[in-house]
Design a protein around this motif. Structure first.
Motif, mmCIF file in Angstrom:
data_model
loop_
_atom_site.group_PDB
_atom_site.id
_atom_site.type_symbol
_atom_site.label_atom_id
_atom_site.label_comp_id
_atom_site.label_asym_id
_atom_site.label_seq_id
_atom_site.Cartn_x
_atom_site.Cartn_y
_atom_site.Cartn_z
ATOM 1 N N LEU A 14 0.832 -1.202 0.000
ATOM 2 C CA LEU A 14 0.000 0.000 0.000
ATOM 3 C C LEU A 14 0.867 1.254 0.000
ATOM 4 C CD1 LEU A 14 -2.701 1.542 0.273
ATOM 5 C CD2 LEU A 14 -2.535 1.193 2.740
ATOM 6 N N ILE A 15 1.857 1.292 0.863
ATOM 7 C CA ILE A 15 2.744 2.460 0.936
ATOM 8 C C ILE A 15 3.469 2.662 -0.394
ATOM 9 C CG2 ILE A 15 4.838 3.376 2.027
ATOM 10 C CD1 ILE A 15 3.805 2.005 4.653
ATOM 11 N N ALA A 16 4.001 1.577 -0.950
ATOM 12 C CA ALA A 16 4.722 1.678 -2.225
ATOM 13 C C ALA A 16 3.802 2.174 -3.337
ATOM 14 C CB ALA A 16 5.329 0.328 -2.595
ATOM 15 N N ALA A 17 2.579 1.650 -3.396
ATOM 16 C CA ALA A 17 1.633 2.080 -4.435
ATOM 17 C C ALA A 17 1.272 3.553 -4.272
ATOM 18 C CB ALA A 17 0.369 1.216 -4.380
ATOM 19 N N LEU A 18 1.041 3.976 -3.040
ATOM 20 C CA LEU A 18 0.687 5.377 -2.800
ATOM 21 C C LEU A 18 1.838 6.307 -3.163
ATOM 22 C CD1 LEU A 18 -1.269 5.122 0.575
ATOM 23 C CD2 LEU A 18 -2.196 5.272 -1.746
ATOM 24 N N VAL A 19 3.058 5.939 -2.790
ATOM 25 C CA VAL A 19 4.219 6.761 -3.124
ATOM 26 C C VAL A 19 4.396 6.819 -4.642
ATOM 27 C CG1 VAL A 19 6.758 6.861 -2.999
ATOM 28 C CG2 VAL A 19 5.411 6.460 -0.928
ATOM 29 N N LEU A 20 4.278 5.676 -5.294
ATOM 30 C CA LEU A 20 4.420 5.623 -6.753
ATOM 31 C C LEU A 20 3.347 6.457 -7.442
ATOM 32 C CD1 LEU A 20 5.914 4.379 -9.194
ATOM 33 C CD2 LEU A 20 4.253 2.518 -9.103
#
Length: 188
Positions: A14-20
Motif C-alpha cells: 500500500l505504501i509503495a503504491a501510494l508513493v508511486l
C-alpha cells in the motif's frame, strides 16, 4: 506468523503504491483529492451509495453463484489456508481483518478506481471505462474460477466511484464485501 507477514506485506505494498502514484501522477490527480468533496460528491451521499452498492453487489454475487452452481456444480466456498489462519489465534484473526477489510480495500480502490478508472474515463465514456477497469481488476486477481464475480464486483465498485466522485463509497463497499467473505469462511 503467516497473518502478521501478510499484514506487513500488504501495508508495504500500500505504501509503495501510494508513493508511486503520488510521485508519478499529474498535478490534477493528487491522491488526497480522491477523498475530498467535489461538486458531485457534495450533491450525492456516499453512505447511501455504499448501502445501495453493497446490497446490489450482494444480490449479483448471490445470483451468479447460484447460476454457476447450477451450470458447473457447487464449489467449496472457503479458502482452506485462510480458514486455518482465521482459527489459529486472535492475533491472526485481527491481522486478517486488518488486511482484508482495511488495507486491501484502500490499496485496490486507490489503484483500480482512483488511478486506473479515473485515468481511462478521461478518454472514453465512463461506462466503457468501468468495464475495462473491472476486467483488469478481475484479471489481476489471477482467479479463473472467480473471474466473473470479480468482474461484477469491479463494475459495482466502479459505478459507485463514478456516481459519488470519490473513493469513500467503493472502499466501504469493498470492506463490507471482504468482511462478509471472511465471516462466511470463518463460520463454514
Amino acid at each position: 506468523l503467516q497473518a502478521i507477514s501478510l499484514l506487513g506485506a500488504q501495508i508495504l505494498e500500500l505504501i509503495a503504491a501510494l508513493v508511486l502514484l503520488q510521485s508519478t501522477a499529474k498535478p490534477q490527480y493528487k491522491f488526497v483529492d480522491f477523498f475530498k468533496a467535489n461538486k458531485v460528491s457534495k450533491e450525492r451521499s456516499w453512505l447511501l451509495a455504499s448501502a445501495v452498492g453493497f446490497g446490489f453487489l450482494f444480490m449479483l454475487v448471490f445470483l451468479t453463484s447460484f447460476l454457476a452452481d447450477s451450470v458447473v456444480g457447487p464449489k467449496a466456498i472457503n479458502n482452506p489456508v485462510l480458514k486455518e489462519i482465521l482459527v489459529s489465534s486472535n492475533i491472526s484473526k485481527a491481522a486478517c481483518v486488518l488486511v482484508y477489510c482495511i488495507v486491501t480495500p484502500v490499496l485496490e480502490e486507490t489503484v483500480y478506481r482512483g488511478f486506473l478508472l479515473a485515468s481511462i474515463s478521461s478518454t472514453m465514456k465512463w461506462q466503457s471505462a468501468v468495464l475495462i477497469s473491472s476486467a483488469i481488476f478481475s484479471a489481476a486477481h489471477l482467479s479463473g474460477e472467480n473471474s466473473l464475480q470479480l468482474f461484477i464486483i469491479g463494475c459495482v465498485l466502479g459505478c459507485s466511484y463514478c456516481w459519488t466522485g470519490n473513493l469513500r463509497s467503493p472502499i466501504l463497499i469493498h470492506s463490507l464485501y471482504n468482511a462478509m467473505t471472511l465471516m462466511i469462511t470463518f463460520l463454514s
